[in-house]
Design an enzyme around this catalytic site. Structure first.
Site, PDB file in Angstrom:
ATOM      1  CE1 TYR A 123     -41.601 -13.697  -2.534  1.00 46.05           C
ATOM      2  CE2 TYR A 123     -41.787 -15.955  -3.320  1.00 46.05           C
ATOM      3  CZ  TYR A 123     -42.125 -14.621  -3.431  1.00 46.05           C
ATOM      4  OH  TYR A 123     -42.980 -14.199  -4.421  1.00 46.05           O
TER       5      TYR A 123
ATOM      6  CB  SER B 202     -45.980 -17.212  -3.865  1.00 45.26           C
ATOM      7  OG  SER B 202     -45.040 -18.098  -4.424  1.00 45.26           O
TER       8      SER B 202
END
Length: 277
Positions: A173, A160
Site C-alpha cells: 500500500y 496517502s
C-alpha cells in the site's frame, strides 16, 4: 468559481472519504457522478445527495476495467454532460500485501502463523498496486478525454501519508500510494499545455470502513496501533472527513488555485512534520 455547470466524477464514491467529497461537491452545486464497485454503495451516497436537493447518480464500475469505465462515461455524458472534475478516490490495501510484524525476526521464517517479508504473496502485491495505481491511471485515461475536448479541467488524486513515509507492515500500500503521488506530478507536467491541472490530497489518519478493524477492537477500544498513530500525530486525534473539504475546494477551484498543479497536499494533523522527538 461557479460549480453549477460542472460535472464531477468520483471513483470510490461509496466510501467514507469520497462519499464526503461527493456530498460536498453537490453542496457546491455540481452534478455528481458517483462510481463504486458496488452499485448499492454508490446509490446510497447519491440518494442522500438527492434527498438534500442536490444532483447526483450512482454508477457501478470497476476502475481496473477500461471498457466498463468507457461505458459508464457514455452514461454520464448523457445524464450530466462532459466531466469537468475527476476525483480518483478508489484504492485500498490487501492482507496478502501486509506483514504480521513491524520488524523482521529470523524465527518468523519458521512460524506458519506469521507473515514475514519472505511470505508476501505476489498476487496480493499486484492487486494493491493495480487497484491504487492503475485504478487512478485508467479512469484518468477515460474521463480526461472530456477535458481535452473542453479545453481544460481538474484532476484530484487521493494519495496517502504512506507516500511520504511508509508505515510498517503495509509495503504494498505504501509503495502504491507513492506511485500515485509520483504519477500526479508526472501527469501535471504532461497535461500542463492542455490546461488540465492535476493535484493530490494525502490524508493522514481517518477512520474508514477499511481500517476500522485495525484501529479499534470489537469492543470499540483503541488498538495498540492506534496508540502509536496518535502518538505520532501532534494533534493527537484522527481526522474528520469534513476536514478534507477545504483542501478539495481549493484544488478544484480554478479561481483560487489556477496556477497550482503537481502538488500533493498533506492533511494529517502534523504527522508529516513530526520527527518523533
Amino acid at each position: 468559481m461557479e460549480y453549477n455547470n460542472k460535472t464531477v466524477v468520483i471513483t470510490g464514491g461509496g466510501g467514507v472519504l469520497c462519499g464526503a467529497f461527493a456530498k460536498y461537491m453537490a453542496h457546491l452545486g455540481a452534478k455528481v457522478a458517483i462510481l463504486d464497485l458496488r452499485q448499492e454503495a454508490a446509490d446510497a451516497v447519491a440518494n442522500e445527495i438527492v434527498a438534500e436537493g442536490g444532483t447526483a447518480k450512482g454508477y457501478a464500475a470497476n476502475v481496473l476495467k477500461k471498457e466498463e469505465l468507457e461505458a459508464v462515461k457514455a452514461e454520464i455524458n448523457k445524464d450530466f454532460g462532459k466531466c469537468d472534475i475527476l476525483i480518483n478516490g478508489a484504492g485500498g490495501n490487501n492482507p496478502k500485501g501486509t506483514t504480521t510484524n513491524e520488524y523482521f525476526k529470523k524465527e518468523d521464517i519458521l512460524d506458519e502463523s506469521v507473515v514475514s517479508f519472505f511470505d508476501l504473496d505476489p498476487s496480493g502485491i499486484e492487486f494493491v498496486f493495480n487497484l491504487n495505481f492503475l485504478g487512478t491511471l485508467l479512469p484518468t485515461q477515460v474521463f480526461a478525454m472530456d477535458m481535452i475536448d473542453a479545453g481544460g479541467g481538474s484532476i484530484i488524486n487521493v494519495s496517502s501519508m504512506n507516500a511520504f513515509c511508509p508505515l510498517t507492515k503495509i509495503p504494498a500500500y505504501s509503495g502504491a500510494k507513492a506511485a500515485v503521488s509520483n504519477f500526479t506530478q508526472w501527469l501535471a507536467v504532461h497535461f500542463a499545455n492542455a490546461n488540465i491541472r492535476v493535484n493530490a490530497i494525502a490524508p493522514g489518519f481517518f477512520v474508514t470502513a477499511q481500517n476500522k478493524a485495525l484501529l479499534f477492537d470489537e469492543a470499540g477500544n483503541p488498538t495498540a496501533r492506534t496508540a502509536k498513530i496518535l502518538a505520532a500525530t501532534p494533534m493527537n486525534r484522527f481526522g474528520k472527513p469534513e476536514e478534507l473539504l477545504g483542501t478539495l475546494k481549493w484544488l478544484t477551484d480554478d479561481d483560487a488555485s489556477g496556477f497550482v498543479t503537481g502538488v500533493v497536499v498533506p492533511v494529517d494533523g502534523g504527522f508529516n512534520a513530526y520527527s518523533g522527538v
